[in-house]
Design an enzyme around this catalytic site. Structure first.
Site, PDB file in Angstrom:
ATOM      1  N   ASP A 443      48.246  44.715  34.099  1.00 56.93           N
ATOM      2  CA  ASP A 443      47.930  43.612  34.832  1.00 56.93           C
ATOM      3  C   ASP A 443      49.158  42.615  34.992  1.00 56.93           C
ATOM      4  O   ASP A 443      50.282  42.737  34.162  1.00 56.93           O
ATOM      5  CB  ASP A 443      46.716  42.782  34.214  1.00 56.93           C
ATOM      6  CG  ASP A 443      45.933  42.096  35.281  1.00 56.93           C
ATOM      7  OD1 ASP A 443      46.350  41.942  36.486  1.00 56.93           O
ATOM      8  OD2 ASP A 443      44.697  41.850  35.142  1.00 56.93           O
ATOM      9  N   ASP A 509      40.386  42.412  42.918  1.00 54.63           N
ATOM     10  CA  ASP A 509      39.258  41.691  41.838  1.00 54.63           C
ATOM     11  C   ASP A 509      37.910  41.550  42.226  1.00 54.63           C
ATOM     12  O   ASP A 509      37.001  41.204  41.606  1.00 54.63           O
ATOM     13  CB  ASP A 509      39.896  40.476  41.218  1.00 54.63           C
ATOM     14  CG  ASP A 509      41.107  40.571  39.971  1.00 54.63           C
ATOM     15  OD1 ASP A 509      41.095  41.922  39.550  1.00 54.63           O
ATOM     16  OD2 ASP A 509      41.634  39.648  39.806  1.00 54.63           O
TER      17      ASP A 509
END
Length: 709
Positions: A443, A509
């Site tokens: 990430d 997301d």
């Protein structure tokens, strides 16, 4: 190599003019021109020379792939830089041409400016134009590089531009503008590829669509700051260009030093599907491209967030295995003091508080169920509230002694600093050695604001980007079996250079199926489905609070690398049974989905969308008919099924479990005549006349299987 070179591949021609000792000019880029003799190629070049009237200098002005003002070009220059204010303009002279089969390597010098250039121009087997430039300082004093821009010409018929904007949870939103005279520039200064980046910049004929219109598009393969532009002048020159966006003073070449630009890719096609197919075929041809079946993933984030508990996670793993999952990924919260997103980032040690016996009890349980084990990491960032930041505050990127404003309670770790790089490499290497980790969700959750190298005081996005590439390369060298996902607050780092080092991208997301229909479609404009992480979320979306039935959520996630991000321990037996059917369908279809050609229909009704995948040999296909909203028509009209072989006959029928939205084929009490038994028609008919679609509630879909008979 001949003065005029004709490169041909996959239905594309690229004609390069290397005459005159100046940098190469593209005389033609588009549909294959066939086999042309040297005399015909010379005639083509002559036919393209403009009337020498109205230019800024006497005679005609040739615009090379790296444009120079010394040629009379007063548009965007190829090189922007200076040597203490001097040598601001170049006049390169070609000294050698290496005539390789896929395109030349051109070497040129400018003795007066003290610069040397190596320029690579290729036509790949997939028909992509690929080019980059390496600039070397041959002078005796430093040379500051502010920009290296490469361009590709487009014809006057290209009157419309398509590029992309976006934000967190709504990445890659298309936008169209007219291609008028002047300069349209898209700049990204976020330090990563970015949500709001051009991604692809396409120029095409008026109203070009998925299956129609002549289009040329460029992509910049770079994961840091970049600049993409479309430029049209009153001299009848139209260009698409791009390069790295260098911050002031970021790259200064000492004598003998070099700077290499990112690769620029150009794709030509009739319709966006053909433009995209070239990128997909190029990626699939790489030796590093994933070849094993893409496993069904269960990710723990939206199931447990930071609430890591062995018993709860073992129960989630049991539920995951029961529906057919093949990879279990433990997300954020397993290390250091990381009980929330405000602390612990950078302390890459398994938490004694949450995992007193280490991760072994969980990894043993997961692998004992026959699943792979994956782990979330964010190696480029650090919380100020962490042991790492307290011990090494000088490792944080900053403009001088002033720390940037925090974002998500994070600062950026300067990986161009050798000590910081070695720390992260050692920690990740140890984790991958100690535990059976076969997958990293990598990430990157904040933009790079005032990101400087404290040692030099210079801006550091360029150096940080290269350091991340080195780190990934070294980890992959040490652990060649480990797969890596590029995640960046969702889909904030999606480009062809990060994909040289990763095995998929996390698309967004946002797992809301309606939002995902658009985000996945436009991610697929560049990235093939097998590299796109697409998950089934819970009944209520965590990012939009919109509710969708399971079939719409799963049918949307089917078109990608399928996964699940949902607390399955709280799911009903009925939902688990239905999810098991969708997992089984994905496993059946993934050989087709992950090798076939992605296709998208051009339906006039915004309430009806059609997309699918057709096998390369035309033998098999699967389509989704999607109703994103309500229609002004009732019932909707027929839908065309694109991409099928026109002369083959196909059996078309609904595909379970995507054949009955809301549990029933029809809630209206009537049925389409062809729905129950299917029908057989030639591909030409299915592509031109189509089939009548069922009436669907909004935010629903059905699947069709189409196989040659």
């Amino acid at each position: 190599m001949a003065d005029v070179t004709h490169l041909r591949a996959a239905g594309v021609s690229l004609v390069l003019d290397l005459s005159g000792g100046t940098l190469p000019r593209v005389r033609y880029w588009g549909a294959d021109l066939g086999d042309l003799s040297p005399v015909e190629l010379e005639a083509l070049v002559v036919a393209q020379v403009p009337h020498p009237i109205g230019f800024s200098v006497d005679g005609t002005v040739d615009v090379a792939v790296l444009p120079e003002q010394s040629a009379g070009w007063l548009g965007t220059p190829g090189i922007v830089g200076n040597r203490a204010g001097r040598d601001f303009s170049t006049a390169f002279r070609v000294v050698s041409v290496d005539g390789r089969a896929d395109g030349p390597v051109v070497r040129a010098v400018d003795e007066a400016a003290g610069l040397a250039l190596a320029l690579v121009v290729e036509l790949t087997p997939a028909g992509l134009v690929r080019q980059r430039a390496a600039l070397t300082n041959t002078g005796g004093t430093p040379f500051a590089v502010d920009a290296v821009n490469l361009v590709l010409p487009v014809p006057a018929e290209a009157v419309e531009l398509l590029d992309f904007t976006g934000r967190w949870a709504r990445e890659r939103s298309p936008q169209r503008t007219a291609f008028t005279q002047g300069l349209r520039v898209r700049e990204n200064r976020t330090g990563r590829t970015g949500y709001d980046s051009a991604y692809l910049l396409a120029a095409g004929t008026a109203g070009f669509g998925n299956r129609s219109g002549e289009i040329r598009a460029v992509h910049t393969a770079w994961s840091g700051n970049h600049r993409t532009f479309a430029e049209r002048t009153y001299h009848s020159v139209s260009l698409l260009g791009s390069g790295e966006l260098l911050l002031s003073g970021e790259v200064v070449l000492e004598p003998g030093g070099s700077y290499t630009s990112p690769w620029q890719y150009g794709s030509w096609g009739v319709g966006l599907d053909e433009v995209s197919a070239r990128f997909h075929r190029h990626l699939r041809s790489r030796p590093s491209h994933p070849t094993t079946p893409r496993p069904v993933v269960v990710n723990t984030w939206e199931a447990v967030y930071f609430d890591h508990d062995l018993a709860r996670l073992k129960a989630l793993a049991d539920a995951a295995a029961s529906v057919g999952a093949e990879r279990f990924v433990l997300d954020d919260g397993w290390f250091g003091s990381r009980r929330d997103d405000r602390r612990g980032l950078g302390d890459w040690y398994v938490s004694d508080e949450v995992w007193p016996d280490g991760l072994g009890p969980l990894t043993d349980h997961v692998t004992g169920l026959g699943m792979q084990f994956g782990l979330w990491v964010e190696p480029e960032m650090v919380n100020p509230d962490s042991d790492l930041a307290r011990a090494h505050p000088d490792w944080l990127m900053a403009a001088g002694d002033r720390l940037p404003r925090p974002a998500r309670s994070q600062q950026v770790l300067d990986l161009a600093r050798p000590e910081a790089y070695e720390y992260v490499l050692e920690r990740l290497d140890d984790l991958l050695t100690t535990y059976p980790v076969s997958y990293l969700k990598w990430d990157h959750n904040r933009d790079l604001v005032e990101a400087g190298h404290r040692v030099t005081g210079r801006a550091g996005v360029h150096g940080q980007t290269l350091a991340v590439y080195r780190l990934l390369d070294e980890l992959r060298r040490r652990h060649p079996g480990v797969e890596v996902e590029s995640c960046s607050s969702g889909g904030g780092r999606v480009d062809l250079e990060i994909l040289e080092r990763t095995d998929r991208v996390w698309v967004s997301d946002c797992i809301d199926a309606l939002e995902r229909q658009a985000v996945q479609r436009w991610t697929n404009a560049l990235v093939p489905l097998e590299l796109m992480g697409t998950h089934v979320g819970s009944g209520t979306s965590h990012t939009t609070h919109r509710r969708h039935p399971l079939d719409f959520r799963a049918g949307t996630a089917l078109f990608g690398h399928f996964g699940i991000e949902w607390d399955l321990t709280a799911a009903s037996p009925e939902d688990l049974g239905r999810l098991r059917e969708w997992v089984a369908l994905y496993k059946e279809l993934r050989p087709l989905l992950h090798t076939g050609v992605a296709v998208h229909g051009d339906h006039p009704d915004p309430a009806v969308e059609v997309h699918g995948v057709v096998a390369e040999d035309g033998s098999d296909a699967v389509f989704a008919v999607v109703s994103p909203t309500t229609s002004a028509s009732y019932p909707p009209g027929a839908v065309r099924l694109p991409g099928l072989s026109p002369d083959r006959r196909y059996h078309v029928r609904p595909l379970p479990p995507g054949d009955r939205p809301d549990g029933n084929a029809y809630d209206w009490g009537v049925a389409l005549p062809w729905w129950s038994a299917g029908l057989v028609l030639p591909g030409r008919v299915l592509g031109a006349a189509g089939v009548q679609a069922p009436v669907l509630y909004p935010e629903r879909l059905v699947l069709l299987r189409v196989t040659a008979v």
